[in-house]
Design a protein around this motif. Structure first.
Motif, mmCIF file in Angstrom:
data_model
loop_
_atom_site.group_PDB
_atom_site.id
_atom_site.type_symbol
_atom_site.label_atom_id
_atom_site.label_comp_id
_atom_site.label_asym_id
_atom_site.label_seq_id
_atom_site.Cartn_x
_atom_site.Cartn_y
_atom_site.Cartn_z
ATOM 1 N N ALA A 37 97.367 -9.315 84.016
ATOM 2 C CA ALA A 37 97.791 -9.670 82.654
ATOM 3 C C ALA A 37 97.125 -8.711 81.686
ATOM 4 O O ALA A 37 95.892 -8.660 81.605
ATOM 5 N N VAL A 38 97.935 -7.939 80.968
ATOM 6 C CA VAL A 38 97.392 -6.903 80.080
ATOM 7 C C VAL A 38 97.895 -7.143 78.655
ATOM 8 O O VAL A 38 99.103 -7.086 78.401
ATOM 9 N N SER A 39 96.955 -7.387 77.749
ATOM 10 C CA SER A 39 97.335 -7.626 76.349
ATOM 11 C C SER A 39 97.443 -6.321 75.583
ATOM 12 O O SER A 39 98.056 -6.272 74.525
ATOM 13 N N VAL A 64 102.386 -10.242 77.291
ATOM 14 C CA VAL A 64 103.087 -11.237 76.472
ATOM 15 C C VAL A 64 103.040 -10.830 75.001
ATOM 16 O O VAL A 64 101.957 -10.614 74.443
ATOM 17 N N HIS A 66 103.412 -12.328 71.614
ATOM 18 C CA HIS A 66 103.451 -13.665 71.007
ATOM 19 C C HIS A 66 104.264 -13.692 69.725
ATOM 20 O O HIS A 66 104.548 -14.762 69.191
ATOM 21 N N ARG A 113 98.149 -19.511 73.731
ATOM 22 C CA ARG A 113 97.471 -19.342 75.021
ATOM 23 C C ARG A 113 98.247 -20.053 76.137
ATOM 24 O O ARG A 113 98.503 -19.501 77.196
ATOM 25 N N ARG A 116 101.480 -18.332 76.780
ATOM 26 C CA ARG A 116 101.237 -17.065 77.490
ATOM 27 C C ARG A 116 101.027 -17.309 78.984
ATOM 28 O O ARG A 116 101.636 -16.663 79.829
ATOM 29 N N HIS A 117 100.160 -18.275 79.295
ATOM 30 C CA HIS A 117 99.891 -18.539 80.708
ATOM 31 C C HIS A 117 101.157 -19.023 81.412
ATOM 32 O O HIS A 117 101.442 -18.613 82.540
ATOM 33 N N GLY A 135 91.243 -10.021 82.345
ATOM 34 C CA GLY A 135 90.201 -9.110 81.882
ATOM 35 C C GLY A 135 88.982 -9.770 81.264
ATOM 36 O O GLY A 135 88.291 -9.132 80.473
ATOM 37 N N HIS A 136 88.696 -11.026 81.607
ATOM 38 C CA HIS A 136 87.488 -11.661 81.040
ATOM 39 C C HIS A 136 86.250 -10.861 81.445
ATOM 40 O O HIS A 136 86.158 -10.393 82.577
ATOM 41 N N ARG A 210 86.583 -19.198 68.371
ATOM 42 C CA ARG A 210 86.227 -18.096 69.275
ATOM 43 C C ARG A 210 85.767 -16.865 68.468
ATOM 44 O O ARG A 210 84.763 -16.230 68.788
HETATM 45 N N1 LIG Z 1 99.190 -11.128 75.216
HETATM 46 C C1 LIG Z 1 98.726 -11.049 76.447
HETATM 47 N N2 LIG Z 1 99.504 -10.559 77.439
HETATM 48 C C2 LIG Z 1 99.028 -10.452 78.698
HETATM 49 N N3 LIG Z 1 97.789 -10.830 79.059
HETATM 50 C C3 LIG Z 1 96.977 -11.327 78.132
HETATM 51 C C4 LIG Z 1 97.387 -11.462 76.769
HETATM 52 N N4 LIG Z 1 96.357 -11.991 76.078
HETATM 53 C C5 LIG Z 1 95.351 -12.172 76.947
HETATM 54 N N5 LIG Z 1 95.703 -11.770 78.185
HETATM 55 C C6 LIG Z 1 94.897 -11.800 79.435
HETATM 56 O O1 LIG Z 1 93.944 -12.843 79.341
HETATM 57 C C7 LIG Z 1 92.624 -12.298 79.397
HETATM 58 C C8 LIG Z 1 91.692 -13.129 78.567
HETATM 59 O O2 LIG Z 1 92.063 -13.045 77.214
HETATM 60 P P1 LIG Z 1 91.775 -14.259 76.252
HETATM 61 O O3 LIG Z 1 90.330 -14.645 76.386
HETATM 62 O O4 LIG Z 1 92.285 -13.891 74.916
HETATM 63 O O5 LIG Z 1 92.743 -15.258 76.964
HETATM 64 P P2 LIG Z 1 92.609 -16.790 77.270
HETATM 65 O O6 LIG Z 1 93.740 -17.114 78.126
HETATM 66 O O7 LIG Z 1 92.519 -17.450 75.946
HETATM 67 O O8 LIG Z 1 91.271 -16.928 78.052
HETATM 68 P P3 LIG Z 1 90.392 -18.269 78.156
HETATM 69 O O9 LIG Z 1 90.904 -18.928 79.374
HETATM 70 O O10 LIG Z 1 89.016 -17.711 78.300
HETATM 71 O O11 LIG Z 1 90.600 -19.059 76.911
HETATM 72 C C9 LIG Z 1 92.799 -10.860 78.928
HETATM 73 O O12 LIG Z 1 91.743 -10.025 79.346
HETATM 74 C C10 LIG Z 1 94.098 -10.507 79.581
HETATM 75 O O13 LIG Z 1 93.914 -10.236 80.961
#
Ligand SMILES: Nc1ncnc2c1ncn2[C@@H]1O[C@H](COP(=O)(O)OP(=O)(O)OP(=O)(O)O)[C@@H](O)[C@H]1O
Length: 443
Positions: A37-39, A64, A66, A113, A116-117, A135-136, A210
């Protein structure tokens, strides 16, 4: 680009060290792709670059959009361009996903979030992906801790975990190989290698907890003279952002959760846990969410309140769709039947999963699938006898087929209970366990 990345990686041994966490057996057979997953931000772009250097599995990249920032389409295009630069010879393919639904007026970050998931999980599962890389990094771990201190229920990101999204994430594991590396170091490496990345201004918006804790942590970190703020305008696409390194966290290990024994648990095939004693808080939380069939984990405070209540002699609790009942034999944790049809609703079917607990296999009997609660008296005697040994609440939450007014138990071959496998994945998602799960299902 690959040569440039490899040449600069020598100066970033802490970043390079994360490569040793990538297991050889990742996701079974070598031709099976892994998801990433790459933002477009520095963390996930660095992750993509490391995966490309690792080069042992085809990669499916998901990004993703948004639609929350006017520049988001440019960010997504930036990730597409990076993938194209890395080259098709890596077996890399890119998928853009779009959050098109209504956006809530409040809680938009949490809704984004979740959306996205769900989008990524749906796309990943359609491609047969069982491992999704995220990428955490070490800073995310520290931020999660600080957020919990502020009352948030956010969990600490772990190297491996079962996807917490349910049932959409069934069978998908999240892998976070950068969890021991500081964010600034990942960005410094990208800068040295000339790889562009973006910074989402939402990360700096103090309206979000956050972002607030991130600012506090940054303010208390050693000074980073020379660092520049990120330019997030569309025009900044393709331009590098300078960040200066900070000390590297040394957290690369992962402690395996102990896998629960099912030997003594004769109710697990119906999605209930019968335990001789009250489990510790973290395990109780996992059992509650698995038995309840939902995806929202109870907070530490809610679980502590149950444990206190048990100590004070109370015997029945409901939380997250589950019922926790202290019995003469110990503790029963099962679906709360009263929650299943509250306000005239019926349990959801997502894909082929009913109520988050049972996979519906082929069944050719007409009728609606409903919980047994309220229909037990009309069951045929043979059916009643089959389930007479179950505690009444575990019975009442079982799925039945209702044709007209006539209820029937579903045959054993028509459904498969997912509760036990889900709990094993949630508690035992350490490397060995993941290998087991994945290689078994790929054979
Ligand atoms: N728009 C996006 N599209 C694809 N992958 C994303 C996107 N935003 C975040 N990610 C993935 O999620 C990882 C963590 O980002 P972020 O902490 O913002 O997401 P999260 O799902 O809110 O995480 P957490 O579970 O810690 O709340 C990023 O390093 C990336 O791998």
């Amino acid at each position: 680009m690959k040569q440039r990345l490899a040449a600069t990686l020598g100066d970033f041994p802490d970043v390079a060290a994360s490569l040793s966490l990538f297991p050889e057996y990742m996701n079974g057979a070598p031709e099976t792709p892994i998801g990433v997953a790459v933002s477009g931000g520095g963390d996930s772009v660095a992750l993509l670059m490391l995966l490309a250097l690792w080069g042992k599995r085809p990669l499916e990249v998901f990004c993703v959009d948004h639609g929350l920032n006017p520049a988001s389409a440019h960010w997504t295009q930036g990730v597409a361009d990076l993938c194209a630069d890395l080259g098709a010879d890596l077996g890399l393919s890119f998928t853009a996903l779009h959050w098109t639904g209504d956006k809530p007026a409040t809680g938009v970050q949490a809704a984004a979030r979740r959306a996205r998931h769900h989008l990524i999980l749906k796309a990943a599962r359609a491609k047969g992906i069982k491992v999704l890389c995220l990428g955490h990094n070490a800073d995310d771990g520290a931020e999660a801790e600080a957020m919990r201190a502020e009352g948030s229920t956010v969990g600490t990101p772990r190297l491996w975990s079962a996807s917490p999204f349910w049932p959409e994430g069934e069978g998908v594991f999240y892998f976070r190989p950068l969890i021991g590396v500081a964010r600034a170091r990942l960005r410094a490496w990208l800068t040295a290698a000339g790889v562009p990345y973006i910074d989402d201004p939402a990360n700096d918006n103090p309206a979000y907890l956050r972002a607030k804790v991130r600012q506090v942590l940054q303010a208390s970190a050693p000074s980073v003279s020379g660092a520049t703020r990120a330019d997030t305008s569309p025009a900044s696409q393709g331009r590098m952002i300078a960040h200066i390194s900070s000390p590297v966290a040394q957290r690369t290990g992962e402690v395996a959760g102990e896998v629960p024994s099912e030997g003594a648990n004769h109710l697990i095939h119906v999605g209930a846990f019968q335990l001789s004693e009250v489990p510790p808080a973290d395990r109780l939380a996992a059992m509650i969410v698995c038995a309840g069939g939902g995806e929202k984990l109870p907070s530490a405070r809610e679980v502590a309140a149950i444990l206190d209540g048990i100590s004070a002699g109370r015997t029945v609790f409901t939380l997250c769709g589950a019922r926790i009942e202290v019995t003469r034999d110990g503790v029963l944790i099962c679906r709360e039947p009263g929650d299943m049809t509250r306000n005239g609703t019926v349990p959801a079917v997502v894909g082929d999963i009913w109520d988050g607990r049972f996979r519906l296999l082929s069944y050719a009997q007409g009728g609606e699938i409903r919980p047994l609660r309220g229909h037990a008296k009309r069951l045929q005697r043979a059916d009643r006898e089959k389930i007479a040994h179950l505690p009444p609440v575990a019975r009442a939450s079982l799925p039945i087929v209702l044709s007209g007014d006539t209820p029937r138990l579903m045959a054993a071959g028509d459904l498969h209970c997912l509760v036990s496998a889900r709990l094993r994945a949630a508690l035992g998602a350490a490397l060995g366990q993941v290998r087991n799960e994945i290689s078994l299902s790929n054979l």
